[in-house]
Design a protein around this motif. Structure first.
Motif, PDB file in Angstrom:
ATOM      1  N   GLU A 120       0.854  -1.183   0.000  1.00 30.30           N
ATOM      2  CA  GLU A 120       0.000   0.000   0.000  1.00 30.30           C
ATOM      3  C   GLU A 120       0.891   1.234   0.000  1.00 30.30           C
ATOM      4  N   ASP A 121       0.310   2.381  -0.317  1.00 29.31           N
ATOM      5  CA  ASP A 121       1.064   3.638  -0.294  1.00 29.31           C
ATOM      6  C   ASP A 121       1.447   3.964   1.149  1.00 29.31           C
ATOM      7  N   PRO A 122       2.753   4.109   1.462  1.00 28.40           N
ATOM      8  CA  PRO A 122       3.147   4.398   2.848  1.00 28.40           C
ATOM      9  C   PRO A 122       2.699   5.752   3.346  1.00 28.40           C
ATOM     10  N   GLY A 123       2.247   6.640   2.458  1.00 24.86           N
ATOM     11  CA  GLY A 123       1.696   7.917   2.899  1.00 24.86           C
ATOM     12  C   GLY A 123       2.735   9.018   3.038  1.00 24.86           C
ATOM     13  N   ASP A 124       2.276  10.183   3.508  1.00 23.02           N
ATOM     14  CA  ASP A 124       3.122  11.368   3.564  1.00 23.02           C
ATOM     15  C   ASP A 124       4.183  11.299   4.666  1.00 23.02           C
ATOM     16  N   ASP A 125       4.013  10.381   5.614  1.00 23.15           N
ATOM     17  CA  ASP A 125       5.003  10.279   6.687  1.00 23.15           C
ATOM     18  C   ASP A 125       6.251   9.535   6.255  1.00 23.15           C
ATOM     19  N   TYR A 126       6.242   9.032   5.036  1.00 19.22           N
ATOM     20  CA  TYR A 126       7.415   8.298   4.546  1.00 19.22           C
ATOM     21  C   TYR A 126       8.136   9.168   3.529  1.00 19.22           C
ATOM     22  N   ALA A 127       9.370   9.547   3.865  1.00 20.16           N
ATOM     23  CA  ALA A 127      10.148  10.426   2.984  1.00 20.16           C
ATOM     24  C   ALA A 127      11.043   9.588   2.083  1.00 20.16           C
ATOM     25  N   VAL A 128      11.184  10.017   0.841  1.00 14.95           N
ATOM     26  CA  VAL A 128      11.997   9.300  -0.137  1.00 14.95           C
ATOM     27  C   VAL A 128      12.876  10.295  -0.880  1.00 14.95           C
ATOM     28  N   ILE A 129      14.130   9.908  -1.087  1.00 14.76           N
ATOM     29  CA  ILE A 129      15.033  10.713  -1.896  1.00 14.76           C
ATOM     30  C   ILE A 129      15.860   9.764  -2.754  1.00 14.76           C
ATOM     31  N   THR A 130      15.952  10.059  -4.046  1.00 17.06           N
ATOM     32  CA  THR A 130      16.725   9.194  -4.921  1.00 17.06           C
ATOM     33  C   THR A 130      18.213   9.410  -4.656  1.00 17.06           C
ATOM     34  N   SER A 164      16.844   4.501  -4.456  1.00 20.15           N
ATOM     35  CA  SER A 164      16.357   5.562  -3.585  1.00 20.15           C
ATOM     36  C   SER A 164      16.493   5.164  -2.121  1.00 20.15           C
ATOM     37  N   TYR A 165      16.485   6.177  -1.252  1.00 18.65           N
ATOM     38  CA  TYR A 165      16.484   5.985   0.188  1.00 18.65           C
ATOM     39  C   TYR A 165      15.120   6.393   0.741  1.00 18.65           C
ATOM     40  N   GLY A 166      14.656   5.683   1.780  1.00 25.86           N
ATOM     41  CA  GLY A 166      13.384   6.022   2.400  1.00 25.86           C
ATOM     42  C   GLY A 166      13.482   5.971   3.913  1.00 25.86           C
ATOM     43  N   LEU A 167      12.667   6.777   4.589  1.00 29.98           N
ATOM     44  CA  LEU A 167      12.678   6.833   6.052  1.00 29.98           C
ATOM     45  C   LEU A 167      11.323   7.332   6.544  1.00 29.98           C
TER      46      LEU A 167
END
Length: 551
Positions: A120-130, A164-167
């Motif tokens: 599912e979409d992790p939502g706005d609380d999950y930040a991603v940067i390539t 990409s990195y995610g947190l």
């Protein structure tokens, strides 16, 4: 010229900055100007005239405001929150955590990938940067891609398919940035920033920061916490904390009502804050003395602290803990209520020497036998852990000396070994019984320790083999990950219709260097699964008095 010299010193040890040529050119021009100068005129110049001749100028109110506004932004404020001598020491995890809107990196391709990965979409609380966006951001803010960074990203998850990195990121603590003063030489600026925490106004911090002015804004060069500026100068004590190369101090800071706050400073960074959490009604007013020792022999420095409440002195013991990841070491100090209460009753006078005598019996942690060492440790562990603490003597490694087990069954276990007159902590309060951790077992006299852990109600099992290493610490030999589900989307977790199934079991061996390979069930049985009938569960079964009777 302070900034010209700083350029040479900092960027020769940086991360391969793209401005090395500019640095050499600036240095050459400076040297040429010095040789061409009139020595008689230089002797007659006042300090103010010398600064003006050198091109050093005070920043205007408008320039100070512009700097403050720039570093107030989420993407930039993280560069002001820790000390670094040069850009190779920047804490990138911290920078990205505070600046996770860099800006929003969730393009449709990455969103689609994450939705597939998580189900599912992790939502706005999950930040991603390539990875490319991160490299561009590093170049923009430092002049380098920082490939040689000493504190690289460790807390973010890297997704190879999306590069990409995610947190998971949530609202950060509110902070306000003000640029108090600064001066500029060429394109380099040295400025003082005040970081205010509106929710805790007495914990403000000042940093001395060097930045380079660019056409698009500023690039960071170095940053230093001015920790001593607000500290009470007569209440700063140096301490030697093992495993720390730089200078360390415990300093007292004034609070409202005449109270003080204690902070541990290491290499110009705040390591931890020493809190008074004993349910006492009194408050710390004055810091009198600090001493570092290792009273529980776990290899980490503890702190003996003498403070006054305004009428009488108190001895406090703070136990040191270390939390490590692949690149960073985090140190914490928690007040030991049991040992502190013991000292409160036993000390004839509140001095660090008295504390050493009562806790270490004057032997400086050197013992004539394992019996003597374990009697000492049993006393300390009983004070630390209180009622419910149980003990045992077991034989884990191949030598003739037993190991000492201590802990509260079903909650945690501690293990010590003895060699050459010293006791060594192999495992310190390693928890189990919750979170899928089944506990620790060992094969007697074979130096093999096992841990079984699980995720997703047993759909994933981790069998880890460990041993007591040559330096008497716990070493991981290997881990086998067992997956009991068909991982259709390849995200390493059961979701959607991927239900538990032993028929779809797959096995992976994770080696000491972190690499892994898929293995067959036969290989799994050969290299990673011990004989449960031969293994013994590691836990305490003796009371304190029963242990002393065995010793």
């Amino acid at each position: 010229m302070w900034l010209t010299a700083l350029l040479c010193a900092l960027f020769l040890g940086g991360c391969g900055a793209a401005t090395d040529a500019d640095t050499k050119e600036t240095s050459a021009k400076t040297a040429g100007q010095t040789e061409a100068g009139d020595s008689e005129t230089a002797e007659e110049e006042t300090p103010a005239e010398t600064s003006e001749a050198a091109g050093i100028q005070e920043l205007s109110e408008e320039e100070l405001a512009r700097l403050g506004t720039f570093f107030q932004e989420d993407a930039h404020i993280g560069f002001l929150l820790s000390s670094y001598e040069d850009i190779s020491n920047i804490k990138w995890d911290q920078v990205l955590l505070t600046g996770h809107e860099l800006p929003s990196q969730k393009n449709e391709e990455i969103l689609s990938y994450l939705s597939s990965f998580y189900g599912e979409d992790p939502g706005d609380d999950y930040a991603v940067i390539t990875k490319k966006q991160l490299s561009d951001f590093m170049l923009e803010m430092t002049g380098s891609t920082c490939e040689g960074a000493k504190r690289p990203i460790t807390q973010w998850t890297y997704y190879e398919d999306a590069d990409s990195y995610g947190l998971w990121c949530y609202d950060r603590v509110a902070m306000e940035v003000t640029c108090l003063e600064g001066e500029q030489e060429g394109d380099l600026i040295r400025a003082t920033f005040l970081i205010r925490y509106p929710d805790t106004p007495e914990e403000n911090e000042e940093y001395e920061t060097v930045v380079r002015e660019t056409e698009d804004g500023y690039q960071v060069v170095s940053n230093r916490l001015c920790w001593e500026k607000e500290a009470l100068s007569e209440q700063i004590f140096p301490v030697e904390i093992n495993g720390v190369d730089g200078e360390s101090f415990v300093a007292a800071y004034p609070q409202s009502g005449g109270d003080i706050r204690l902070q541990v400073i290491c290499e110009d960074e705040i390591m931890d804050t020493l809190t008074l959490d004993l349910g006492e009604t009194w408050q710390m007013k004055t810091l009198h003395a600090v001493d570092a020792l290792d009273y529980n022999l776990d290899g980490y420095s503890d702190l003996a602290v003498i403070v006054s409440d305004g009428s009488e002195d108190h001895a406090l013991i703070y136990t040191g803990y270390v939390d490590t990841d692949t690149t960073n070491v985090y140190r914490y100090f928690f007040i030991d209520g049991g040992v502190t209460a013991y000292l409160e009753e036993e000390l004839a006078s509140c001095t660090t020497q008295e504390i050493r005598m009562h806790l270490q019996d004057g032997n400086e942690a050197v013992f004539a036998s394992y019996q003597e060492a374990y009697r000492y440790l049993a006393k300390i562990l009983a004070l630390e852990n209180g009622d419910g603490c149980m003990y045992d003597l077991i034989y884990v490694d191949e030598d003739e000396n037993p190991e000492l087990v201590c802990g509260q069954p079903g909650y945690f276990v501690t293990l010590y070994t003895y060699a050459d007159g010293k006791a060594y902590c192999v495992m310190s309060q390693m928890g189990y019984g919750v979170g899928g951790n089944y506990g620790y077992s060992y094969l007697p006299n074979e130096n093999k320790i096992f841990n079984l852990n699980s995720d997703y109600a047993g759909a994933i099992l981790y069998n880890t083999e460990m041993r007591i290493g040559k330096d008497h610490s716990l070493e991981r030999v290997r881990t086998i990950r067992e997956e009991y589900f068909a991982d259709l989307n390849g995200n390493g977790a059961p979701d959607g219709e991927e239900e538990y199934s032993e028929e779809n079991a797959t096995y992976y061996e994770i080696l000491s260097d972190g690499s892994e390979r898929e293995i067959t069930e036969e290989e799994r049985m050969e290299i990673g699964i011990y004989d449960e009938d031969a293994a013994a569960f590691m836990e305490g079964i003796l009371t304190y008095d029963e242990l002393l009777g065995r010793l």
